[in-house]
Design an enzyme around this catalytic site. Structure first.
Site, PDB file in Angstrom:
ATOM      1  N   HIS A 287      -5.846   1.213   4.085  1.00 28.96           N
ATOM      2  CA  HIS A 287      -6.082   0.006   4.904  1.00 28.96           C
ATOM      3  C   HIS A 287      -6.953   0.359   6.112  1.00 28.96           C
ATOM      4  CE1 HIS A 287      -3.464  -2.797   2.845  1.00 28.96           C
ATOM      5  NE2 HIS A 287      -2.477  -1.907   2.846  1.00 28.96           N
TER       6      HIS A 287
ATOM      7  N   THR B 270      -1.407   3.050   3.729  1.00 26.36           N
ATOM      8  CA  THR B 270      -1.746   2.695   5.118  1.00 26.36           C
ATOM      9  C   THR B 270      -3.100   3.299   5.501  1.00 26.36           C
ATOM     10  OG1 THR B 270       0.584   2.709   5.655  1.00 26.36           O
ATOM     11  CG2 THR B 270      -0.925   2.867   7.509  1.00 26.36           C
TER      12      THR B 270
END
Ligand code: NAD
Ligand code: ZN
Length: 341
Positions: free
Chosen positions: A43, A40
Site C-alpha cells: 500500500h 501494508t
C-alpha cells in the site's frame, strides 16, 4: 547506511543513503539481516489513498525483520551485542487503560514501525527495548524475519481451541498458510483452506492443509460431504478480507462456531447479521500479536517442529527491491524477503 525511503507524491521507494540511527537511552540498535514484504508495505509503495492518509513521508518503510544487536542505549541492560533478535512492530503508549493493565496489544494509541515511525528496510533500525524479542539459538535468521506475520497467524489460530475441530481457513496468503500449519500442528480434525489462487492453494497443501478449495470451482457443501463434516465447521479463521469469504463463514459454520477475523476488508460491506444472531456465532476481531504471549507461543511452535520454510518463496538483495515488490504483488508468491547483509 542504505534504506528504502518513501517520498510523498510518488509511487515506489528510493534506495537512499541515510545516517545510521543513534539509539536513545531506552533503545536498541539492530543490524538488519532479513526483511519481509507485507501488504501494508505494498500500500505504501503504491502510495494509495490509505497510505497518503496514514504515512508521514518521507519515511523508512518495513516492519517484518530479523537482525543482530549492534549497540545498546545507555539505560538498556539484559541484552548482549550480536544476539539474534526481532521486534514487535506496534510501539504502544504505556499510558492508556489497556497498556497500564498489561494488555499492550489493545493500546489506544499504537504507532507502527515503518508506518508512523522509521522502519526496518535499512541496514540498521533503532527500536525501544520493550519491543525487542530475543530469538532462541538455532532458529534461522530468515525464519526469524517471519515472526511479525507468523504472530498474526498464531494469534488468530490459537484464539480458540482447535484440537479435534473442523477448521475453515479463508485465504491462503502468507498469513493464512502459516495459520494452516499451526492448526494442523495443533491437532485439528480438518484444516480446510479456501482461496481463488491455485499457486497459493498449492502452498497451503505444503503447509499441512487437509483439503484445499478453489472457490471459483468448488462449493463448500461438497467438501463438507466429502470430509464427513455433518453440520458445519467448528472454527473459522478469516484471512482474506474478502466479503465472499465472510459469506462462506456464515454459510458453512456450525451453530455456536468460533470465528476469528484477521483479514481486513478494503471497503465496508453488508453482512446478514440475522445469521450471526440465530446461529449464535462467536466473532472475535484480531489485531497484531499479544505482547509477548504470542511471541512465546511462536517460539514453542518452531521448537516443537513446525516448519515455516515453504512460506518463503522469493529472496532478493536490497538493490533488487523493485523486483521484490513486483514478486510480492504478483499472484505467484508466498512471503518475499529482502536481504540486507
Ligand atoms: P494476502 O492478501 O497475501 O492474502 C489474502 C488471500 O485471500 C489471497 O491469496 C487471495 O487470493 C485470497 N482471497 C481472495 N478472495 C478470496 C475468497 N473469496 N475466498 C478465499 N480467499 C480469497 O494477505 P496476507 O498477508 O496473508 O494477510 C491476510 C489478511 O490479513 C489480509 O486481509 C491482511 O490485510 C490482513 N492482516 C491483518 C492484520 C491484523 O492485525 N488484523 C495484520 C496483517 C494482515
Ligand atoms: Zn496504550
Amino acid at each position: 547506511m542504505r534504506a528504502l525511503v518513501k517520498h510523498p507524491n510518488e509511487t515506489g521507494l528510493r534506495l537512499s543513503d541515510v545516517p545510521v540511527p543513534d539509539p536513545g537511552p531506552d533503545e536498541v540498535l539492530i543490524e538488519v539481516h532479513a526483511t519481509g514484504i507485507c501488504g501494508t508495505d505494498i500500500h505504501i509503495y503504491e502510495w494509495d489513498h490509505w497510505a497518503q492518509e496514514h504515512v508521514p513521508a518521507p519515511m523508512i518503510v518495513g516492519h517484518e525483520f530479523s537482525g543482530t544487536i549492534a549497540k545498546l542505549g545507555s539505560s538498556v541492560s539484559g541484552f548482549e551485542l550480536g544476539e539474534l533478535v526481532g521486534a514487535e512492530g506496534h510501539v504502544v503508549c504505556d499510558q492508556c487503560r489497556n497498556c497500564l493493565a498489561g494488555r499492550r496489544h489493545l493500546c489506544n494509541d499504537t504507532r507502527g514501525i515503518g508506518v508512523n515511525i522509521p522502519g526496518a528496510f535499512a541496514d540498521f533500525i533503532a527500536v525501544p527495548k520493550s519491543n525487542v524479542w530475543r530469538h532462541t539459538q538455532g532458529i534461522s535468521p530468515d525464519i526469524a524475519a517471519l515472526f511479525d506475520p507468523f504472530g498474526n497467524a498464531v494469534h488468530t489460530a490459537l484464539k480458540f481451541p482447535v484440537l479435534g475441530e473442523d477448521v475453515l481457513i479463508t485465504g491462503a496468503g502468507p498469513i493464512g498458510i502459516m495459520a494452516t500449519a499451526v492448526v494442523a500442528h495443533s491437532g485439528a480434525r480438518n484444516a480446510v483452506v479456501t482461496d481463488v489462487n491455485p499457486y497459493r492453494l498449492r502452498l497451503a497443501t505444503e503447509m499441512g492443509a487437509t483439503c484445499v478449495v478453489d472457490r471459483r470451482e468448488t462449493d463448500l457443501v461438497d467438501i463438507k460431504k466429502e470430509l464427513g463434516i455433518v453440520e458445519g465447521f467448528d472454527v473459522a479463521l478469516e484471512m482474506s478480507g474478502s466479503p465472499a469469504a465472510y459469506q462462506d463463514i456464515l454459510d458453512h459454520t456450525i451453530h455456536g462456531a468460533n470465528v476469528a477475523l484477521l483479514g481486513i476488508p478494503g471497503e465496508p460491506f453488508p453482512i446478514d447479521w440475522s445469521v450471526v444472531i440465530f446461529n449464535m456465532l462467536n466473532l472475535k476481531g484480531i489485531y497484531g500479536r499479544q505482547m509477548f504471549d504470542t511471541w512465546y507461543k511462536m517460539n514453542v511452535l518452531i521448537e516443537s517442529g513446525l516448519d515455516l520454510s515453504p512460506v518463503i518463496t522469493h529472496r532478493y538483495d536490497a538493490e533488487e527491491f523493485e523486483d521484490a515488490f513486483a514478486a510480492a504483488s504478483s499472484a505467484e508468491s508466498g512471503k518475499v524477503l529482502i536481504l540486507w547483509d
